[in-house]
Design an enzyme around this catalytic site. Structure first.
Site, PDB file in Angstrom:
ATOM      1  N   GLU A 128       0.871  -1.167   0.000  1.00 55.10           N
ATOM      2  CA  GLU A 128       0.000   0.000   0.000  1.00 55.10           C
ATOM      3  C   GLU A 128       0.915   1.226   0.000  1.00 55.10           C
ATOM      4  O   GLU A 128       1.805   1.323   0.850  1.00 55.10           O
ATOM      5  CB  GLU A 128      -0.886   0.006   1.248  1.00 55.10           C
ATOM      6  CG  GLU A 128      -1.856   1.160   1.206  1.00 55.10           C
ATOM      7  CD  GLU A 128      -2.835   1.204   2.389  1.00 55.10           C
ATOM      8  OE1 GLU A 128      -2.824   0.286   3.216  1.00 55.10           O
ATOM      9  OE2 GLU A 128      -3.583   2.192   2.446  1.00 55.10           O
ATOM     10  N   ARG A 176       5.542 -12.815   9.516  1.00 48.47           N
ATOM     11  CA  ARG A 176       6.206 -11.525   9.309  1.00 48.47           C
ATOM     12  C   ARG A 176       7.637 -11.599   9.813  1.00 48.47           C
ATOM     13  O   ARG A 176       7.937 -12.366  10.719  1.00 48.47           O
ATOM     14  CB  ARG A 176       5.504 -10.431  10.135  1.00 48.47           C
ATOM     15  CG  ARG A 176       4.140 -10.063   9.664  1.00 48.47           C
ATOM     16  CD  ARG A 176       3.508  -9.098  10.663  1.00 48.47           C
ATOM     17  NE  ARG A 176       3.991  -7.740  10.486  1.00 48.47           N
ATOM     18  CZ  ARG A 176       3.440  -6.863   9.651  1.00 48.47           C
ATOM     19  NH1 ARG A 176       2.404  -7.205   8.918  1.00 48.47           N
ATOM     20  NH2 ARG A 176       3.917  -5.640   9.549  1.00 48.47           N
ATOM     21  N   LYS A 200       4.323   0.567   9.475  1.00 52.99           N
ATOM     22  CA  LYS A 200       4.393   1.841   8.767  1.00 52.99           C
ATOM     23  C   LYS A 200       3.780   2.969   9.580  1.00 52.99           C
ATOM     24  O   LYS A 200       4.268   4.091   9.559  1.00 52.99           O
ATOM     25  CB  LYS A 200       3.691   1.728   7.410  1.00 52.99           C
ATOM     26  CG  LYS A 200       4.616   1.215   6.328  1.00 52.99           C
ATOM     27  CD  LYS A 200       3.939   1.242   4.981  1.00 52.99           C
ATOM     28  CE  LYS A 200       2.958   0.112   4.862  1.00 52.99           C
ATOM     29  NZ  LYS A 200       2.386  -0.028   3.526  1.00 52.99           N
TER      30      LYS A 200
END
Ligand code: ATP
Ligand code: MG
Length: 558
Positions: free
Chosen positions: A36, A262, A272
């Site tokens: 994104e 992750r 983020k």
């Protein structure tokens, strides 16, 4: 610290291999990396990129880049550009570049189709009410009073949502699945929201935006993705991913979502949102601050892309979340740089040494290897004179036990040059040493005594008249705790207030004026340093020389 599966990428490769053997997808393999564009890529994304691209490459497939740009509020072309640059720097080449926003019309049409099938409805309730009605585990959800609107009314309202007749947040489109589903994601999830944000690509064409769940699987399907790899937090979304695809009249094979753990590092955050806050609060100088775990930060700091790739691959692909010691990443960086970085001499906190028996005005040049690990790197000339800089901490007025470096009466080796013996320390009125007087032994040229006498210390040095002044930024962990926020829930509480120390007036050998951006050098005895891409004679410490990871392992644990 939990374990990762050591057979790198194996469980994903197993699935792909089985699909190929069974003829699913006709042997085709297509993956994608779907960031994104609402921030810069970080070390965790490097892991995802490595897994996505490697999986495709391992099976003769292709990997595309898809910007998952369905949220106008936080996305921006600045982030698109940085992501493109970072992926290229990391050494991967997307087969094609796509944008989820290119599918807005198609996604909208599919939503109308879903409404027509009686499988979606417009809900007039606000977000708070809807989430309160979702229920919980073992607690059934409450059906919305708007759940049984007929298709015609839903279609009319949905079209009017698109036309901008309703204020932001006043209505949503929801899938009609099951308010008692054990999986919360299936309790009539929201598919569309009204939001008057300015989108970086579609500008003001839309006032309704699809959610992740409505956009992701369909985008995969449009592009012909076969294996849609993502991280474990999406496990619970998988049935919904599948449900959306199953409702639509899609041509071709349906993509398959596969999740892996992750990558997280100690003393670091890889979210983020949190990284954006560090930038916004001015805790760091920007997304590319060398203390940041962003790819642009690590690049500026001098981390080689090859070391990051090797690290990501070596960590393997796991189905359980874990946190890797940051020292382990540093060990990969150090190993990489040890083989490639040229050696130079630099004095960070200079102390003047005057050699009293040096012939006035004489200058000698020593030929030194640029990298003893790699003879191909050749040699260079280093000037030597009677006026030198040494590290302040390499001299002690009153040497403590086991201090073998320079002190009055002590002989040491100046690397590659001569043995010197300090004869006198000159102090200022506060007692601080401002200069050291010494003598040299002309017989020791090149750094060895013909009579075989030994010295206990070899020190780096720079000839003062030939030195160039520079600044150096030394870095420490950005967070002091291994798990930032573990104690209070707020990672920022564990910020290290001393994560950067800026040194000015460092003295360096002249060859360092020729370093180019991207080239990392080893300052002898001090560590690896990267020249700043913009500021001249300004170096960032990439990593020190000491292998802390080896020490941690020796102690028997992380
Ligand atoms: P963040 O939580 O930092 O905002 P994100 O998951 O929202 O990260 P995206 O841009 O959506 O960021 O991520 C793109 C891809 O990278 C996704 O497939 C995601 O699963 C993966 N990814 C993100 N963070 C990590 C990580 N720490 N380790 C491995 N993969 C990651
Ligand atoms: Mg995400």
């Amino acid at each position: 610290m939990s374990e990762t599966v050591s057979s790198a990428g194996d469980f994903i490769n197993e699935i792909v291999r089985a699909d190929n053997a069974a003829g699913t997808y006709s042997g085709r393999v297509q993956t994608r990396f779907p960031p994104e564009p609402n921030g810069y890529l970080h070390i965790g994304h490097a892991k995802a990129i490595t897994v996505d691209f490697d999986t495709a490459a391992n099976h003769g497939g292709v990997c595309n880049l898809r910007f998952d740009d369905t949220n106008p509020d936080t996305e921006d072309t600045e982030f698109v550009d940085s992501i493109l640059g970072d992926i290229q720097w990391l050494g991967f080449q997307p087969n094609e570049i796509f944008y989820a926003s290119d599918y807005f019309e198609q996604l909208y049409q599919w939503a109308e189709y879903l409404i027509g099938e009686g499988k979606a409805y417009v809900d007039d309730q606000d977000g708070e009410t809807i989430s309160a009605q979702r229920g919980g585990y073992g607690k059934p959800g409450i059906e919305s009073p708007f759940r049984n609107r007929d298709a015609a009314e839903n279609l009319d309202l949905f079209r009017r949502m698109r036309a901008g007749e309703f204020p932001d947040g006043s209505r949503v489109l929801r899938a009609k699945i099951d308010m008692n589903a054990e999986n919360m994601q299936l309790r009539d999830p929201v598919l569309y929201r009204i939001r008057r944000g300015h989108h970086h690509r579609t500008h003001d064409a839309w006032v309704i935006y699809p959610t992740y769940d409505w956009a992701h699987g369909q985008s995969d399907a449009v592009e012909g993705v076969t294996h849609s790899l993502c991280t474990l937090e999406f496990v619970s979304h998988r049935p919904l991913y599948q449900w959306c695809l199953d409702q639509l009249p899609l041509l071709g094979d349906k993509p398959k979502q596969i999740e892996f753990a992750r990558l997280e590092l100690t003393c670091t955050v890889t979210s983020k949102r949190r990284l954006a806050k560090l930038v916004a609060d001015g805790v760091v100088d920007g997304w590319d601050d060398p203390r940041m775990p962003t790819l642009s930060g690590l690049r500026k700091r001098g981390y080689p892309a090859s070391a990051i790739r090797t690290f990501c691959r070596a960590m393997g692909v796991s189905k359980t979340n874990s946190r890797q010691a940051i020292e382990e990443l540093e060990a990969y960086v150090r190993r990489d740089l040890n083989a490639t970085a040229q050696r130079r001499m630099a004095v960070l906190r200079p102390l003047k040494v005057t050699i009293t028996n040096w012939p006035a005005g004489q200058v000698e040049h020593f030929e030194v290897a640029n990298n003893p690990e790699n003879p191909d790197d050749g040699t260079r000339q280093v000037a030597f004179s009677g006026e030198l800089w040494i590290e302040r901490e390499d001299f002690a007025l009153e040497p403590p036990p086991k201090f073998f470096r320079l002190s009055v009466g002590r002989e040491v080796r100046l690397r590659g040059a001569y043995f010197i013996t300090a004869t006198e320390a000159i102090t200022d009125e506060s007692g601080e040493v401002v200069e050291v007087l010494a003598t040299y032994d002309p017989q020791t040229r090149g750094g060895n005594a013909p009579d075989g006498r030994k010295v206990k210390s070899t020190m780096h040095w720079v000839s003062a008249p030939h030195a160039v002044e520079a600044s150096v930024a030394l870095y420490d962990r950005l967070f002091t705790a291994a798990l930032p926020g573990e104690a209070t829930g707020e990672p920022l509480d564990d910020l290290n207030p001393n994560s950067r120390e800026l040194l000015t007036g460092c003295q360096m050998e002249a060859a360092l004026t020729e370093t180019v951006p991207g080239q990392v050098v080893q300052f002898e005895r001090l560590g690896y340093f990267a020249p700043d891409p913009d500021k001249s004679m300004y170096f960032h410490r990439t990593v020190g020389l000491r292998d802390e990871w080896a020490a941690i392992q020796k102690r028997g644990g992380k």
